[in-house]
Design a protein around this motif. Structure first.
Motif, PDB file in Angstrom:
ATOM      1  N   ILE A 278      37.998  44.948  37.934  1.00  0.00           N
ATOM      2  CA  ILE A 278      39.141  46.483  37.507  1.00  0.00           C
ATOM      3  C   ILE A 278      38.023  47.607  37.219  1.00  0.00           C
ATOM      4  O   ILE A 278      38.160  47.438  36.378  1.00  0.00           O
ATOM      5  N   ARG A 279      37.735  48.166  38.351  1.00  0.00           N
ATOM      6  CA  ARG A 279      36.999  49.120  37.502  1.00  0.00           C
ATOM      7  C   ARG A 279      37.961  50.304  36.530  1.00  0.00           C
ATOM      8  O   ARG A 279      37.370  50.870  35.134  1.00  0.00           O
ATOM      9  N   LYS A 280      38.421  50.689  37.186  1.00  0.00           N
ATOM     10  CA  LYS A 280      39.434  51.958  36.797  1.00  0.00           C
ATOM     11  C   LYS A 280      40.333  51.797  37.574  1.00  0.00           C
ATOM     12  O   LYS A 280      40.750  52.275  38.631  1.00  0.00           O
ATOM     13  N   GLN A 281      41.626  53.261  36.538  1.00  0.00           N
ATOM     14  CA  GLN A 281      42.656  53.531  37.244  1.00  0.00           C
ATOM     15  C   GLN A 281      42.446  54.788  37.702  1.00  0.00           C
ATOM     16  O   GLN A 281      42.123  55.847  36.989  1.00  0.00           O
ATOM     17  N   VAL A 282      42.798  55.357  38.784  1.00  0.00           N
ATOM     18  CA  VAL A 282      42.795  57.152  38.948  1.00  0.00           C
ATOM     19  C   VAL A 282      43.832  57.852  39.746  1.00  0.00           C
ATOM     20  O   VAL A 282      44.400  57.046  40.348  1.00  0.00           O
TER      21      VAL A 282
ATOM     22  N   LYS B  92      44.460  42.173  32.463  1.00  0.00           N
ATOM     23  CA  LYS B  92      42.830  42.228  31.587  1.00  0.00           C
ATOM     24  C   LYS B  92      42.085  41.374  31.515  1.00  0.00           C
ATOM     25  O   LYS B  92      40.863  42.508  31.264  1.00  0.00           O
TER      26      LYS B  92
ATOM     27  N   SER C  32      48.436  51.539  41.619  1.00  0.00           N
ATOM     28  CA  SER C  32      48.170  51.170  39.937  1.00  0.00           C
ATOM     29  C   SER C  32      49.597  52.118  38.755  1.00  0.00           C
ATOM     30  O   SER C  32      49.593  51.624  37.798  1.00  0.00           O
ATOM     31  N   ARG C  33      50.383  51.952  39.532  1.00  0.00           N
ATOM     32  CA  ARG C  33      51.605  52.871  37.844  1.00  0.00           C
ATOM     33  C   ARG C  33      52.425  51.848  38.230  1.00  0.00           C
ATOM     34  O   ARG C  33      53.818  52.149  37.661  1.00  0.00           O
TER      35      ARG C  33
ATOM     36  N   GLU D  82      40.131  43.118  34.201  1.00  0.00           N
ATOM     37  CA  GLU D  82      39.933  44.415  33.787  1.00  0.00           C
ATOM     38  C   GLU D  82      38.472  44.619  32.838  1.00  0.00           C
ATOM     39  O   GLU D  82      37.204  44.994  33.301  1.00  0.00           O
ATOM     40  N   GLU D  83      37.983  43.626  32.046  1.00  0.00           N
ATOM     41  CA  GLU D  83      37.151  43.037  30.675  1.00  0.00           C
ATOM     42  C   GLU D  83      35.676  42.103  31.953  1.00  0.00           C
ATOM     43  O   GLU D  83      35.105  42.801  31.258  1.00  0.00           O
TER      44      GLU D  83
ATOM     45  N   GLN E 169      46.388  48.095  43.784  1.00  0.00           N
ATOM     46  CA  GLN E 169      45.775  48.921  44.766  1.00  0.00           C
ATOM     47  C   GLN E 169      46.826  50.143  45.528  1.00  0.00           C
ATOM     48  O   GLN E 169      46.249  51.087  45.945  1.00  0.00           O
TER      49      GLN E 169
ATOM     50  N   GLY F 216      35.325  43.191  34.536  1.00  0.00           N
ATOM     51  CA  GLY F 216      34.819  44.560  35.519  1.00  0.00           C
ATOM     52  C   GLY F 216      34.804  44.456  37.076  1.00  0.00           C
ATOM     53  O   GLY F 216      34.817  45.428  38.117  1.00  0.00           O
TER      54      GLY F 216
END
Length: 149
Positions: A47-51, A39, A16-17, A42-43, A13, A45
């Motif tokens: 972690i919804r997405k990285q922005v 992973k 993310s890089r 992410e699977e 958070q 949910g």
């Protein structure tokens, strides 16, 4: 989630890089275990997405306005129409249904007050609202996208 998952999520958070090798080292696990944990988050949910977080000032939208909306309409169909309307306004960053005296709250970013006036006029032409009041943020004191873990 265990202590290692929480540490990984906290670090991601913040940035993310961050390389997985560095992330694993800071979280106290192997690179492979760290990758698997990410992973899994992410699977499921978690972690919804990285922005990318862009700078509002540099993009020319430094003014933040909190818009309080009251309406006499409370049917699900009206809310669906309102949500579709809100989607048409890129200036609206956040949209909430509220409890209390206000029905909905919008967070809007614009270049200046004249641009907000233009936004306001387009909004009230798009959907029937009972009362719209605006509060301009004078200063951003704290801003984070990191959730407490």
């Amino acid at each position: 989630m265990d202590k290692i998952d929480r540490k990984i999520l906290k670090l991601l958070q913040e940035d993310s890089r961050i390389p997985v090798t560095e992330l694993a080292e800071q979280a106290g696990c192997s690179r492979t275990a760290c990758w698997r944990r990410i992973k899994s988050m992410e699977e499921t949910g978690l972690i919804r997405k990285q922005v990318v977080l862009a700078d509002r000032e540099k993009l020319g939208v430094p003014v933040t306005v909190f818009v309080n909306i009251k309406t006499r309409e409370h049917e699900p169909g009206w809310l669906e129409k309102f949500a579709r309307t809100v989607d048409q306004f890129p200036e609206i960053m956040e949209f909430y249904r509220m409890s209390g005296d206000v029905d909905y709250l919008l967070k809007v970013v614009v270049p200046d007050i004249a641009s907000y006036d233009n936004f306001y006029r387009r909004l009230i032409q798009s959907i029937s609202l009972s009362d719209v009041s605006s509060n301009f943020a004078m200063e951003e004191i704290k801003f984070t996208t990191a959730l407490p873990v």
